[in-house]
Write a protein that holds these residues in place. Structure first.
Motif: not given
Length: 386
Positions: A134-163
């Motif tokens: 599940r963490m690996d899926l979050v990392f895929y989402t984060l990479q997608l967020g950095f590709f698009c520079m979608d900071f809202d997506l990145i922030s939510k994904s980081i919080d999700k990873a910490k949980n």
């Protein structure tokens, strides 16, 4: 979207080329080469959504035959993936079903279809039990967020990873997340937190999918210089063996760091000028270019003035290798903005420092807050009396 260890994720390398393609400081002849490389990457990964976007922005010329052939290829591949999912659901186990859904998620990520990729990653997550996966899926989402520079997506994904880490998770993934969060902080101008996260990750860095190790050290040094005091900078950066092994490979960076610590201000300004182009052409640092330049100058001017009760403007200008007029104009801006604690005696040509007393400042702040509180209480008492 998967990558071998030691290599940058191809889509993030592509995102940097797209950034340079729209940058006004990049020469036209260089942009011709970048266009060819971008088009090659789009063809290689069948990135129809990105191609259509670039055509709409007039960055690429439309080739209808190319578009039709790539669309047909994508539809064919998507049909095969759907068949594999149907077959896995009917005849195979849960892990095979998950793998089939993951393959479809990676397909959407590869072609650059962000919305469908996120939708499919959610479906895949529903089929995933293990915390690590599940963490690996979050990392895929984060990479997608950095590709698009979608900071809202990145922030939510980081919080999700910490949980998720509260449920478990290995140290390797936790250390990787620090670098992802550090890059997010760097991109959103939280340089202090970025420096702390990068410094924590120096000895355990494995996040090559985001950027090479040289780039990681570049970011670490830049953020540390404006975030750490002299003692911490010496311990964690100037004398750090991991940084010493790499810093010489990055133009001007060693001189930039060491000349600041050694108070060689003329050399510092020279190295600083050499680094500005690298900072300006960096995808993550570019939006904060002017802010960073101001912060660095604040640090170096404060460090110089800390040694003096008063000093002539001419002596300071000589130390920095600039004109008296330049220093006068620079310092007047920083003093007016409250960045430097000194005053200029223009007649005598002298700078007089007036360092704030921490205890006195706290006392004044307490008095001010107390007055404010008393005023509020008095207003409230009048309302109650009425």
């Amino acid at each position: 979207m998967e990558n071998q260890e030691g290599t940058q994720q191809p889509h993030l390398a592509l995102a940097h080329k797209l950034f340079l393609l729209t940058h006004h400081d990049v020469q036209d002849i260089e942009k011709v080469r970048l266009k060819e490389e971008v088009l090659t990457a789009i063809k290689s990964d069948d990135m129809v959504p990105l191609y259509e976007t670039l055509v709409a922005e007039s960055l690429l010329e439309k080739d209808q035959s190319l578009l039709d052939s790539v669309r047909a290829k994508n539809e064919d591949e998507l049909n095969k993936l759907d068949e594999k999912i149907a077959d896995a659901e009917e005849n195979l186990g849960e892990s095979e079903v998950r793998e089939a859904h993951l393959a479809k998620s990676l397909f959407y990520i590869r072609i650059g279809d962000k919305d469908k990729a996120l939708e499919q990653l959610k479906v895949t997550e529903g089929k995933t039990v293990a915390v690590g996966q599940r963490m690996d899926l979050v990392f895929y989402t984060l990479q997608l967020g950095f590709f698009c520079m979608d900071f809202d997506l990145i922030s939510k994904s980081i919080d999700k990873a910490k949980n998720l880490f509260e449920e478990g998770g290995d140290w390797e993934r936790k250390n990787r997340l620090k670098v992802y969060e550090g890059l997010y902080c760097l991109s959103t101008r939280n340089f202090k937190k970025a420096a702390d996260l990068f410094l924590d990750s120096i000895s355990t860095f494995t996040t090559y999918e985001l950027f090479p190790y040289d780039t990681f050290i570049f970011y670490t040094v830049l953020t540390s210089i404006i975030s750490l005091d002299r003692v911490s900078l010496k311990q964690k950066v100037v004398d750090a063996p991991e940084i010493l092994t790499v810093i010489g490979k990055i133009p001007h960076l060693s001189e930039f760091l060491n000349s600041l610590y050694d108070c060689q201000y003329k050399s510092f300004f020279s190295a600083f000028a050499g680094l500005t182009e690298q900072i300006k052409l960096d995808r993550y640092l570019h939006p904060h270019f002017r802010y960073y330049m101001r912060e660095v100058r604040t640090v170096v001017y404060s460090q110089f003035l800390e040694s003096y009760k008063s000093v002539t403007i001419e002596a300071m200008a000589k130390a920095f290798g600039v004109t008296v007029e330049f220093i006068d104009l620079e310092l007047s801006r920083f003093i007016a903005a409250g960045k430097l604690h000194c005053k200029i005696d223009k007649v005598a040509g002298v700078l007089e420092t007036n360092r704030p007393d921490a205890k006195n400042a706290l006392y004044q702040a307490t008095i001010k807050q107390g007055d404010f509180l008393l005023n509020r209480i008095q207003k409230l008492s009048r309302v109650i009396d009425l």
